[in-house]
Design an enzyme around this catalytic site. Structure first.
Site, short mmCIF file in Angstrom:
data_model
loop_
_atom_site.label_atom_id
_atom_site.label_comp_id
_atom_site.label_asym_id
_atom_site.label_seq_id
_atom_site.Cartn_x
_atom_site.Cartn_y
_atom_site.Cartn_z
N ALA A 9 0.83 -1.21 0.00
CA ALA A 9 0.00 0.00 0.00
C ALA A 9 0.86 1.26 0.00
O ALA A 9 0.49 2.26 0.59
CB ALA A 9 -0.92 -0.01 1.22
N ARG A 15 -3.19 7.15 -11.06
CA ARG A 15 -4.38 7.18 -11.92
C ARG A 15 -5.63 7.67 -11.19
O ARG A 15 -6.64 7.95 -11.80
CB ARG A 15 -4.59 5.76 -12.51
CG ARG A 15 -3.54 5.38 -13.52
CD ARG A 15 -3.51 3.88 -13.79
NE ARG A 15 -2.76 3.13 -12.77
CZ ARG A 15 -2.56 1.82 -12.79
NH1 ARG A 15 -3.06 1.08 -13.77
NH2 ARG A 15 -1.86 1.22 -11.85
N LYS A 22 -4.01 6.20 -2.68
CA LYS A 22 -5.14 5.44 -3.23
C LYS A 22 -5.87 4.59 -2.20
O LYS A 22 -7.11 4.60 -2.15
CB LYS A 22 -4.64 4.55 -4.37
CG LYS A 22 -5.71 3.64 -4.92
CD LYS A 22 -5.35 3.04 -6.25
CE LYS A 22 -4.22 2.07 -6.21
NZ LYS A 22 -3.93 1.49 -7.54
C1 UD1 Z 1 -0.28 -5.14 -10.33
C2 UD1 Z 1 0.48 -6.30 -10.99
C3 UD1 Z 1 -0.37 -6.83 -12.15
C4 UD1 Z 1 -1.72 -7.30 -11.63
C5 UD1 Z 1 -2.42 -6.17 -10.87
C6 UD1 Z 1 -3.64 -6.72 -10.16
C7 UD1 Z 1 2.88 -5.85 -10.77
C8 UD1 Z 1 4.10 -5.39 -11.46
N1 UD1 Z 1 1.76 -5.85 -11.48
O1 UD1 Z 1 -0.41 -4.12 -11.31
O2 UD1 Z 1 0.31 -7.93 -12.77
O3 UD1 Z 1 -2.53 -7.71 -12.71
O4 UD1 Z 1 -1.55 -5.62 -9.86
O5 UD1 Z 1 -4.43 -5.71 -9.59
O6 UD1 Z 1 2.94 -6.22 -9.61
N2 UD1 Z 1 2.77 -0.63 -4.53
C9 UD1 Z 1 3.71 -0.40 -3.55
N3 UD1 Z 1 4.93 0.07 -3.90
C10 UD1 Z 1 5.28 0.30 -5.19
C11 UD1 Z 1 4.32 0.05 -6.19
C12 UD1 Z 1 3.07 -0.41 -5.84
O7 UD1 Z 1 3.44 -0.58 -2.36
O8 UD1 Z 1 6.42 0.70 -5.42
C13 UD1 Z 1 1.44 -1.11 -4.15
C14 UD1 Z 1 0.35 -0.14 -4.54
O9 UD1 Z 1 0.09 0.77 -3.48
C15 UD1 Z 1 -0.83 -1.05 -4.81
C16 UD1 Z 1 -0.19 -2.36 -5.20
O10 UD1 Z 1 1.16 -2.29 -4.82
O11 UD1 Z 1 -1.65 -1.22 -3.69
C17 UD1 Z 1 -0.30 -2.66 -6.69
O12 UD1 Z 1 0.30 -1.59 -7.39
P1 UD1 Z 1 -0.35 -1.02 -8.73
O13 UD1 Z 1 0.51 0.09 -9.20
O14 UD1 Z 1 -1.77 -0.77 -8.56
O15 UD1 Z 1 -0.12 -2.27 -9.70
P2 UD1 Z 1 -0.95 -2.63 -11.01
O16 UD1 Z 1 -0.50 -1.77 -12.12
O17 UD1 Z 1 -2.38 -2.67 -10.71
CA CA Z 2 -3.68 -2.08 -9.01
#
Ligand code: UD1
Ligand code: CA
Length: 453
Positions: A9, A15, A22
């Site tokens: 998180a 987006r 978020k």
């Molecule tokens: C991610 C997956 C994707 C999957 C989708 C499902 C990856 C690379 N991709 O994409 O394959 O289909 O989820 O919903 O994992 N977050 C962190 N630190 C970061 C980046 C993200 O804590 O550096 C957390 C975000 O807060 C979020 C979650 O990880 O809660 C997922 O990140 P998000 O950027 O939404 O990934 P998706 O593009 O949805």
């Molecule tokens: Ca996501």
């Protein structure tokens, strides 16, 4: 076996186009991340680590009471990098479930099924997938010629052929802690987003000869990920529907679920009927046999049984059994109605206690008042509680009868069974059993109409 869960998180959620992180955006009245935490807990996992980063304080504020541990990802370098931050909090012998904080519709059963499949297969890693008619935006599961897991490819990295794949990565995984952290340390950000993708760890493990299994689930709704406001509204609609269903199954009548909005935290007793265009929010608890609506909004209030509320706004109030409120009244914080109170139309009550069977039937303002039992407050009565600087109290003892259009200039106390004459402005206390009248004597001007002509 020891089980832990890590909820990712730390991301900003670009987006969402929001100042807020978020995962604190609300779905059915509750921040998304709280829904995820609750599902994990109900699945029987108590050891929960949340990875926070962007807007850390905001997320912390919300999850602090939930008994989860927090680790910080200082820079958001991707989902793989996020999970790495949790390593120090996790027992190397444990099984770790990993979820994202932006999947508020996840159910306890989703988590349980994933754990079960992982343990049964004795896999190093298990990823939950599902097939979607519109897989846009999700990572796709690429399978080899033998149909076994090959890799996950993100939308932004996918070729045209890969974009046709309908089986998606839900972002929910189960790992053997002993395997995953070693594998994470070998990731590189060699992709369109220049991030350390958690999904790549699956390929790393597979290439090391470890068992990576895919659990193809069928509950698409449960794994729905929220990345923007349109998806947020979709999650909201699903959650509302679930809540309405839950209540109807427990014996609540909801005349029109499409126009009834009940937060997931709300409780409603059986045989209560909820009429259209009604919102019930926050920690509200409603008893049995009530009739709520149409056009009611209730937040954080306790409502007894046999209560009727129509076209009114109720905010942080307590309403006893058999009361009626409305139409068109406004009960503000710290209002307490004891049993059998009638609050009619166009009445505002603030920070006041109204005793059993008292009536405030029309067009009144009651603020900072203590009203006894069996009191009748006439139409148009106003407690003048504010002198421009301080608020003052009005006390109406049992059996008081207030004549219409009375101003009660606080602080003022009306003794038991006392009355006021209609139209009076009462500035002094009235003793028990007495009538207080304050108004100029009436003059009649004879033949005024005829003389005017
Ligand atoms: C991610 C997956 C994707 C999957 C989708 C499902 C990856 C690379 N991709 O994409 O394959 O289909 O989820 O919903 O994992 N977050 C962190 N630190 C970061 C980046 C993200 O804590 O550096 C957390 C975000 O807060 C979020 C979650 O990880 O809660 C997922 O990140 P998000 O950027 O939404 O990934 P998706 O593009 O949805
Ligand atoms: Ca996501």
């Amino acid at each position: 076996m020891k089980y832990s869960a890590v909820i990712l998180a730390a991301g900003k959620g670009v987006r969402m186009c929001s100042e807020l992180p978020k995962v604190v955006h609300r779905v059915a009245g509750m921040p998304m991340i709280v829904h995820v935490i609750n599902a994990v807990k109900k699945a029987g996992i108590d050891d929960i680590i949340t990875v926070v980063g962007y807007g850390r304080e905001k997320v912390e504020e919300i999850v602090s009471s939930a008994g989860v541990q927090l680790v910080t990802q200082e820079e958001q370098l991707g989902t793989g990098h996020a999970l790495m931050q949790a390593e120090k909090k996790i027992d190397p012998d444990s099984t770790v479930v990993v979820l994202a904080g932006d999947t508020p519709l996840v159910q306890p059963s989703t988590v349980k099924n994933l754990l079960e499949a992982h343990c049964k297969e004795q896999a190093a890693a298990t990823v939950l997938s599902t097939e979607l008619s519109n897989p846009y935006g999700y990572g796709r599961i690429v399978r080899g010629s033998d149909n076994s897991f090959s890799r996950v490819v993100e939308e932004k990295d996918a070729s045209e052929t890969e974009k046709q794949i309908r089986e998606i990565n839900t972002g929910m995984y189960c790992f053997a802690a002993s395997e995953v952290f070693d594998a994470l340390s070998t990731l590189n950000p060699d992709n369109a987003q220049k991030e350390y993708y958690l999904t790549d760890v699956l390929t790393v493990l597979k290439n090391k000869g470890k068992k990576v299994s895919v659990l193809l689930g069928d509950a698409e709704e449960d794994v729905y990920g929220v990345n923007d406001r349109v998806q947020l509204s979709h999650a909201e609609a699903v959650m509302r529907k679930r809540k309405n269903m839950e209540l109807m199954k427990k014996g609540v009548t909801i005349i029109d679920p499409a126009t009834t909005f009940i937060d997931s935290s709300v409780e409603v007793g059986r045989d209560t009927v909820i009429l259209p265009f009604t919102l019930i929010e926050g920690g509200t608890v409603i008893g049995e046999r009530c009739e709520i609506g149409p056009g009611v909004r209730i937040s954080d209030s306790i409502i007894g049984s046999g209560v009727t509320i129509e076209s009114s706004r109720i905010k942080s109030a307590i309403i006893g059994d058999e009361c009626t409120v409305g139409p068109y009244s406004y009960l503000r914080p710290e209002t307490i109605l004891h049993r059998g109170v009638k609050v009619g139309d166009f009445v505002e009550i603030k920070k006041s206690t109204i005793g059993e069977n008292s009536k405030i039937p029309h067009l009144s303002y009651v603020g900072d008042a203590v009203v006894g039992k069996g009191v009748n407050v006439g139409a148009g009565t106003i407690t003048c509680n504010y002198d421009g600087k301080n608020k003052h109290q009005t006390i109406l003892e049992d059996g008081v009868f207030i004549g219409s259009n009375t101003n009660l200039v606080a602080p003022v106390k009306l003794g038991k069974n006392s009355s006021t004459g209609a139209g009076s402005t009462i500035t002094r206390d009235i003793p028990a059993n007495s009538l207080g009248v304050e108004r100029a004597k009436q003059r009649n001007i004879k033949d005024w109409f005829l003389r005017k002509k």
